[in-house]
Design a protein around this motif. Structure first.
Motif, short mmCIF file in Angstrom:
data_model
loop_
_atom_site.label_atom_id
_atom_site.label_comp_id
_atom_site.label_asym_id
_atom_site.label_seq_id
_atom_site.Cartn_x
_atom_site.Cartn_y
_atom_site.Cartn_z
N GLY A 66 -5.21 1.95 -7.85
CA GLY A 66 -6.47 1.90 -7.10
C GLY A 66 -7.68 2.08 -8.00
N TYR A 70 -10.61 -0.72 -9.14
CA TYR A 70 -12.04 -0.43 -8.90
C TYR A 70 -12.88 -1.12 -9.96
CZ TYR A 70 -16.39 2.25 -8.61
OH TYR A 70 -17.71 2.62 -8.51
N TRP A 312 -7.28 6.12 -1.69
CA TRP A 312 -7.73 4.75 -1.92
C TRP A 312 -7.66 3.93 -0.64
CZ3 TRP A 312 -10.72 4.01 -5.69
CH2 TRP A 312 -10.56 4.65 -6.93
N TYR A 315 -10.92 4.54 0.89
CA TYR A 315 -12.01 4.01 0.07
C TYR A 315 -12.13 2.49 0.22
CZ TYR A 315 -14.99 2.84 -3.84
OH TYR A 315 -16.01 2.35 -4.59
N TYR A 316 -10.98 1.78 0.14
CA TYR A 316 -11.07 0.33 0.26
C TYR A 316 -11.34 -0.12 1.70
CZ TYR A 316 -9.91 -0.28 -4.62
OH TYR A 316 -9.98 -0.25 -5.99
N ILE A 393 -1.71 -1.05 -3.57
CA ILE A 393 -2.50 0.18 -3.73
C ILE A 393 -2.06 1.22 -2.70
CG2 ILE A 393 -4.82 1.16 -3.57
CD1 ILE A 393 -5.92 -1.57 -4.43
#
Length: 449
Positions: A66, A70, A312, A315-316, A393
């Motif tokens: 992950g 980024y 992650w 986050y994504y 991920i």
């Protein structure tokens, strides 16, 4: 005819005019060659950069896929043909390479290369500029006093008495100038082929035939003005006024009208809303972000948010919201840009200069249509990357399990073609219209010659 040719070409002013247009044409070809070399160099550097970039991050971030994704950018190239050197269009403003991470797309979609604004203001003197702007001036300088000068000097009465067909003499005089102009055009194409490495394919023939028809349009306009039987000064003023009208005034007026008719406040709204779309998620309940993410990608509902401060997956999902919450503005921006281009193409059918410029850009894949298709493909490319990496991920797949060598720079090839009917018809109408009008007026006023 031979005597007319010799008499015309031995003039010093003709030699100067021809030398100037040939010199401008050669410079334009060199500008086009430099443009293509810059793009090719950029593509080569992108290929090398992506490979080295992945290798470096695979070594430094080998424990966290992950985190690695980024940073990593994957590139998509808008394929450029050698024909683009003849009509650079918007390729000097819009980048031919898009490099994106799997984070929010809208923040990366309109990234552009750094350019000197002074150079952009001046623009490139490419071949289409020479053809559209300078060739008409050459034609005007050849024809503005074609008959009027003989009338003003009193020679025409001798010609009218000795010639059985005065109109035939006028046509032969125009024909000589047309052949000389087409000879210069052919010479520039002959130079362009080896210098730029252009393939002798259907697109090049379209380019060449459109150029020939454009020159015929200007000869027919000058033939019509000459048929009015005015003085040389009057003819020069009228022809230059038509040139200014077709080259500057009407295109500028249409551009202004399109900007007023299709304003683009969505460009700023998309940027602001996209940034707000994911930045505010840091202060919001994570579960609401995840519910929206699962609604977009139901196939990822099996991945649940782990306990802890950061993951992650969240986050994504948050990054995804940046795109989802601007989808309306982004769609409207895309639609309005398309409408601008469609309307401009329709109106251009009545303005030969604008029609030729847009058509040459379409053939060379350097116009707004090509850029919009490239942006659409960038969106699909970005989505493929997301769908490829998201599961890996979320499952915590190791960096080493991915075959990074398979992830090479991809290329987008615009397969659209400009039909001959759409390309040639507006130019043929202008040729026939002014040619026939000039013919009838000459015939009616033949006794006045």
């Amino acid at each position: 005819m031979k005597l007319l040719f010799i008499n015309f070409t031995r003039s010093n002013s003709v030699k100067i005019g021809l030398s100037f247009i040939v010199l401008a044409g050669i410079i334009s070809l060199l500008v086009g060659k430099q443009h293509i070399e810059k793009i090719n160099r950029s593509v080569d550097e992108t290929i090398q950069y992506q490979r080295e970039h992945i290798e470096r991050h695979a070594e430094y971030n080998k424990d966290d896929l992950g985190l690695m994704l980024y940073y990593i950018k994957f590139s998509l190239v808008n394929s450029t043909t050698a024909l683009n050197a003849l009509s650079i269009g918007q390729r000097d403003v819009n980048p031919s390479v898009k490099s994106v991470t799997i984070r929010t797309l809208e923040a990366q979609k309109y990234d552009a290369d750094l350019n000197n604004p002074y150079n952009l203001l001046i623009g490139n003197i490419d071949f289409s500029f020479v053809l559209i702007f300078l060739f008409p001036l050459l034609i005007i300088s050849f024809t503005y006093n074609l008959v009027s000068e003989e009338k003003e000097s009193g020679i025409w009465k001798i010609i009218a008495v000795q010639s059985k067909n005065p109109l035939g003499f006028v046509l032969r005089a125009f024909g000589v100038r047309l052949l000389v102009t087409l000879g210069v055009l052919l010479l520039l194409y002959a130079i362009a082929d080896p210098v730029l490495g252009i393939a002798l394919d259907a697109d090049l023939w379209k380019f060449f035939l459109a150029s020939v028809l454009y020159i015929l349009v200007w000869f027919s306009i000058c033939f019509f003005v000459g048929s009015l039987q005015k003085s040389s000064n009057f003819n020069a003023i009228i022809m230059l006024s038509i040139w200014i009208l077709l080259v500057f005034v009407l295109p500028a007026a249409i551009n202004n009208d399109l900007q007023n008719r299709y304003p683009l406040p969505e460009a700023l709204e998309t940027m602001v809303k996209q940034r707000k779309g994911y930045h505010e998620k840091w202060d919001m309940d994570k579960e609401s972000t995840m519910q929206k993410f699962y609604a977009h990608y139901p196939q990822f509902e099996k991945y649940t948010l782990p306990e802890g401060d950061f993951s992650w997956l969240w986050y994504y999902a948050m990054q995804q919201m940046g795109d989802d919450e601007t989808s309306e503005q982004s769609g409207m921006l895309r639609e309005k840009l398309g409408l601008r281009n469609t309307t401009a193409s329709w109106v251009a059918q009545f303005i030969p200069t604008l029609h030729l410029q847009l058509s040459l850009n379409d053939i060379a894949k350097s116009g707004l249509d090509n850029q919009l298709r490239f942006l659409d493909e960038t969106g699909r490319f970005h989505e493929r990357l997301r769908l490829h990496f998201y599961p890996k991920i979320f499952e915590g797949t190791s960096v080493t399990s991915e075959n990074w060598d398979d992830l090479k720079v991809e290329a987008f090839s615009d397969g659209s073609t400009l039909g001959g009917m759409r390309l040639y018809t507006p130019l043929l109408i202008f040729i026939v219209l002014f040619g026939v009008l000039g013919w009838f007026i000459f015939k009616r006023r033949l006794h006045l010659l």
